[in-house]
Design an enzyme around this catalytic site. Sequence first.
Site, PDB file in Angstrom:
ATOM      1  N   ASN A 110       0.821  -1.204   0.000  1.00 56.70           N
ATOM      2  CA  ASN A 110       0.000   0.000   0.000  1.00 56.70           C
ATOM      3  C   ASN A 110       0.857   1.258   0.000  1.00 56.70           C
ATOM      4  OD1 ASN A 110      -2.069  -1.811   0.111  1.00 56.70           O
ATOM      5  ND2 ASN A 110      -2.454  -1.554   2.299  1.00 56.70           N
ATOM      6  N   HIS A 127       5.773  -0.528  -2.776  1.00 50.75           N
ATOM      7  CA  HIS A 127       5.321   0.226  -3.956  1.00 50.75           C
ATOM      8  C   HIS A 127       5.378   1.726  -3.724  1.00 50.75           C
ATOM      9  CE1 HIS A 127       2.961  -3.658  -5.076  1.00 50.75           C
ATOM     10  NE2 HIS A 127       4.207  -3.704  -5.478  1.00 50.75           N
ATOM     11  N   ASN A 229      -8.724 -12.716   4.441  1.00 54.78           N
ATOM     12  CA  ASN A 229      -9.278 -12.131   3.223  1.00 54.78           C
ATOM     13  C   ASN A 229     -10.711 -12.641   3.086  1.00 54.78           C
ATOM     14  OD1 ASN A 229      -9.898 -11.458   0.469  1.00 54.78           O
ATOM     15  ND2 ASN A 229      -7.695 -11.381   0.022  1.00 54.78           N
TER      16      ASN A 229
HETATM   17  C1  BV8 Z   1       7.735  -4.786 -12.754  1.00 56.83           C
HETATM   18  C2  BV8 Z   1       1.696   1.701  -6.657  1.00 56.83           C
HETATM   19  C3  BV8 Z   1       9.630  -4.927 -14.198  1.00 56.83           C
HETATM   20  C4  BV8 Z   1       0.968   2.558  -7.643  1.00 56.83           C
HETATM   21  C5  BV8 Z   1       1.335  -0.602  -7.424  1.00 56.83           C
HETATM   22  C6  BV8 Z   1       1.890 -10.901 -16.020  1.00 56.83           C
HETATM   23  C7  BV8 Z   1       2.141 -11.781 -14.994  1.00 56.83           C
HETATM   24  C8  BV8 Z   1       2.865 -11.406 -13.874  1.00 56.83           C
HETATM   25  C9  BV8 Z   1       3.336 -10.091 -13.764  1.00 56.83           C
HETATM   26  C10 BV8 Z   1       3.074  -9.220 -14.778  1.00 56.83           C
HETATM   27  C11 BV8 Z   1       2.363  -9.608 -15.914  1.00 56.83           C
HETATM   28  N1  BV8 Z   1       2.266  -8.534 -16.734  1.00 56.83           N
HETATM   29  C12 BV8 Z   1       2.895  -7.480 -16.155  1.00 56.83           C
HETATM   30  C13 BV8 Z   1       3.400  -7.896 -14.991  1.00 56.83           C
HETATM   31  C14 BV8 Z   1       4.199  -7.121 -14.062  1.00 56.83           C
HETATM   32  C15 BV8 Z   1       3.296  -6.227 -13.203  1.00 56.83           C
HETATM   33  C16 BV8 Z   1       2.167  -7.021 -12.577  1.00 56.83           C
HETATM   34  O1  BV8 Z   1       2.352  -7.713 -11.598  1.00 56.83           O
HETATM   35  N2  BV8 Z   1       0.954  -6.895 -13.145  1.00 56.83           N
HETATM   36  C17 BV8 Z   1      -0.175  -7.617 -12.610  1.00 56.83           C
HETATM   37  C18 BV8 Z   1      -1.382  -6.701 -12.553  1.00 56.83           C
HETATM   38  C19 BV8 Z   1      -0.425  -8.835 -13.484  1.00 56.83           C
HETATM   39  N3  BV8 Z   1       4.171  -5.750 -12.168  1.00 56.83           N
HETATM   40  C20 BV8 Z   1       4.875  -4.634 -12.372  1.00 56.83           C
HETATM   41  O2  BV8 Z   1       4.766  -3.924 -13.361  1.00 56.83           O
HETATM   42  C21 BV8 Z   1       5.892  -4.305 -11.291  1.00 56.83           C
HETATM   43  N4  BV8 Z   1       7.116  -3.946 -11.935  1.00 56.83           N
HETATM   44  O3  BV8 Z   1       7.431  -5.930 -12.922  1.00 56.83           O
HETATM   45  O4  BV8 Z   1       8.736  -4.147 -13.410  1.00 56.83           O
HETATM   46  C22 BV8 Z   1      10.927  -4.289 -14.019  1.00 56.83           C
HETATM   47  C23 BV8 Z   1      11.875  -4.916 -13.217  1.00 56.83           C
HETATM   48  C24 BV8 Z   1      13.081  -4.312 -13.062  1.00 56.83           C
HETATM   49  C25 BV8 Z   1      13.345  -3.080 -13.642  1.00 56.83           C
HETATM   50  C26 BV8 Z   1      12.373  -2.438 -14.413  1.00 56.83           C
HETATM   51  C27 BV8 Z   1      11.139  -3.042 -14.610  1.00 56.83           C
HETATM   52  C28 BV8 Z   1       5.441  -3.115 -10.462  1.00 56.83           C
HETATM   53  C29 BV8 Z   1       4.196  -3.454  -9.694  1.00 56.83           C
HETATM   54  C30 BV8 Z   1       3.835  -2.300  -8.747  1.00 56.83           C
HETATM   55  C31 BV8 Z   1       2.669  -1.512  -9.306  1.00 56.83           C
HETATM   56  N5  BV8 Z   1       2.266  -0.456  -8.338  1.00 56.83           N
HETATM   57  N6  BV8 Z   1       1.050   0.387  -6.563  1.00 56.83           N
HETATM   58  C32 BV8 Z   1      -0.349   3.053  -7.096  1.00 56.83           C
HETATM   59  O5  BV8 Z   1      -0.753   2.653  -5.983  1.00 56.83           O
HETATM   60  O6  BV8 Z   1      -0.979   3.863  -7.796  1.00 56.83           O
HETATM   61  S1  BV8 Z   1       0.559  -2.071  -7.255  1.00 56.83           S
HETATM   62  C33 BV8 Z   1      -1.034  -1.854  -6.679  1.00 56.83           C
HETATM   63  O7  BV8 Z   1      -1.610  -3.153  -6.705  1.00 56.83           O
HETATM   64  C34 BV8 Z   1      -1.179  -1.407  -5.241  1.00 56.83           C
HETATM   65  O8  BV8 Z   1       0.043  -1.193  -4.572  1.00 56.83           O
HETATM   66  C35 BV8 Z   1      -1.895  -2.589  -4.600  1.00 56.83           C
HETATM   67  O9  BV8 Z   1      -1.585  -2.745  -3.280  1.00 56.83           O
HETATM   68  C36 BV8 Z   1      -1.319  -3.649  -5.416  1.00 56.83           C
HETATM   69  C37 BV8 Z   1      -1.760  -5.045  -5.362  1.00 56.83           C
HETATM   70  O10 BV8 Z   1      -3.093  -5.124  -5.212  1.00 56.83           O
HETATM   71  P1  BV8 Z   1      -3.610  -5.616  -3.778  1.00 56.83           P
HETATM   72  O11 BV8 Z   1      -2.900  -4.862  -2.733  1.00 56.83           O
HETATM   73  O12 BV8 Z   1      -3.561  -7.086  -3.716  1.00 56.83           O
HETATM   74  O13 BV8 Z   1      -5.054  -5.080  -3.820  1.00 56.83           O
HETATM   75  P2  BV8 Z   1      -6.202  -5.575  -4.744  1.00 56.83           P
HETATM   76  O14 BV8 Z   1      -7.113  -4.415  -4.915  1.00 56.83           O
HETATM   77  O15 BV8 Z   1      -5.640  -6.286  -5.932  1.00 56.83           O
HETATM   78  O16 BV8 Z   1      -6.924  -6.716  -3.860  1.00 56.83           O
HETATM   79  C38 BV8 Z   1      -7.570  -6.348  -2.672  1.00 56.83           C
HETATM   80  C39 BV8 Z   1      -7.752  -7.617  -1.887  1.00 56.83           C
HETATM   81  O17 BV8 Z   1      -8.279  -7.267  -0.630  1.00 56.83           O
HETATM   82  C40 BV8 Z   1      -8.722  -8.594  -2.527  1.00 56.83           C
HETATM   83  O18 BV8 Z   1      -8.201  -9.920  -2.426  1.00 56.83           O
HETATM   84  C41 BV8 Z   1      -9.994  -8.461  -1.653  1.00 56.83           C
HETATM   85  O19 BV8 Z   1     -10.671  -9.711  -1.541  1.00 56.83           O
HETATM   86  C42 BV8 Z   1      -9.393  -8.087  -0.333  1.00 56.83           C
HETATM   87  N7  BV8 Z   1     -10.254  -7.281   0.539  1.00 56.83           N
HETATM   88  C43 BV8 Z   1     -11.227  -6.400   0.172  1.00 56.83           C
HETATM   89  N8  BV8 Z   1     -11.751  -5.837   1.302  1.00 56.83           N
HETATM   90  C44 BV8 Z   1     -11.075  -6.363   2.363  1.00 56.83           C
HETATM   91  C45 BV8 Z   1     -10.129  -7.276   1.877  1.00 56.83           C
HETATM   92  N9  BV8 Z   1      -9.298  -7.965   2.685  1.00 56.83           N
HETATM   93  C46 BV8 Z   1      -9.406  -7.750   4.011  1.00 56.83           C
HETATM   94  N10 BV8 Z   1     -10.294  -6.877   4.549  1.00 56.83           N
HETATM   95  C47 BV8 Z   1     -11.139  -6.181   3.757  1.00 56.83           C
HETATM   96  N11 BV8 Z   1     -12.032  -5.317   4.311  1.00 56.83           N
END
Ligand code: BV8
Length: 256
Positions: A110, A127, A229
């Site tokens: 976060n 992040h 979760n």
């Molecule tokens: C990189 C900052 C290379 C910005 C964020 C295909 C496969 C695998 C990976 C990739 C792919 N295609 C592309 C990629 C890489 C990509 C990636 O992972 N994409 C995903 C979407 C497939 N990753 C990147 O690009 C990373 N960089 O790989 O670079 C590189 C390496 C070296 C040198 C140069 C380049 C960078 C990733 C970071 C991105 N930035 N945040 C901003 O905030 O604006 S990530 C963003 O998503 C947030 O930080 C967030 O925290 C994060 C992850 O999401 P979650 O935290 O899990 O939150 P989400 O909403 O998804 O889920 C919420 C959960 O909470 C749910 O499960 C829900 O059920 C639950 N919930 C809901 N309510 C509650 C609850 N739980 C408890 N209590 C509740 N009340």
Amino acid sequence: MDTRPPLAAARDAIAAARRIVIFTGAGMSAESGVPTFRDALTGLWARFSAEALATPEAFARDPELVWGWYEWRRARVRAAQPNAGHGAIAEFAARRAAEGSGGVTVVTQNVDDLHERAGGPAAVHLHGSLFAPRCSACGAPGEFALADPVEPEGGRRLAPPRCEQCGGALRPGVVWFGEGLSEAAWRAASQAMDACDLVLCVGTSALVHPAAALPEQALRAGATLLQVNPGHTAFDALARFNLKGSAATVLPALLC
Ligand code: BV8
Ligand code: ZN
């Protein structure tokens, strides 16, 4: 076969653990009113996905739209309060430190400051942070134009402030999709995962890499994985205990 209720068994596993990592995602802040990444965007940004907007390309294409979104999010976080889940983690970490019963490290995906505002240990922010803008050209730390942004509900476009060193546009101090994570944050998180014997995953969809690979690294090092979760994630199959519920309701019962 463990016949104890999952919460009681999970509490026993936590009590027996020497070093604990608490790995949090956007769900941790949901009950504070901070939208998760899975929630649809609203207002000016309703036609975008967070993944499309949180990129260098989106900022290059339309810096005012992207800067306006981050200022709107910063305003939402400033108006939010840590929830009972943040409080439970803070109390738990303080109690274990006082008892000398082993360290607690918070590793968060976060970009809000709710763990810190709850009084918890300074989290490892994988992040980045909404509160640390920097120059998009020379990287120098920058100052917000509005210390306390008051954003209209639907949001607005805002020109990013200029860098005092070189005049470049400031950008949010977060890691965008396609950008590498900070070496220091990654090293701190990775070392904590290798050294822990229990990792508690709270409120993450386990979809974003490389962060999502960290709990599995802890498992390979011999740790137990617990998950809080309300929904299903890829960690379901890896967790010894899956506590289906929200952070603000489960964590006080689990940790206090
Ligand atoms: C990189 C900052 C290379 C910005 C964020 C295909 C496969 C695998 C990976 C990739 C792919 N295609 C592309 C990629 C890489 C990509 C990636 O992972 N994409 C995903 C979407 C497939 N990753 C990147 O690009 C990373 N960089 O790989 O670079 C590189 C390496 C070296 C040198 C140069 C380049 C960078 C990733 C970071 C991105 N930035 N945040 C901003 O905030 O604006 S990530 C963003 O998503 C947030 O930080 C967030 O925290 C994060 C992850 O999401 P979650 O935290 O899990 O939150 P989400 O909403 O998804 O889920 C919420 C959960 O909470 C749910 O499960 C829900 O059920 C639950 N919930 C809901 N309510 C509650 C609850 N739980 C408890 N209590 C509740 N009340
Ligand atoms: Zn600069």
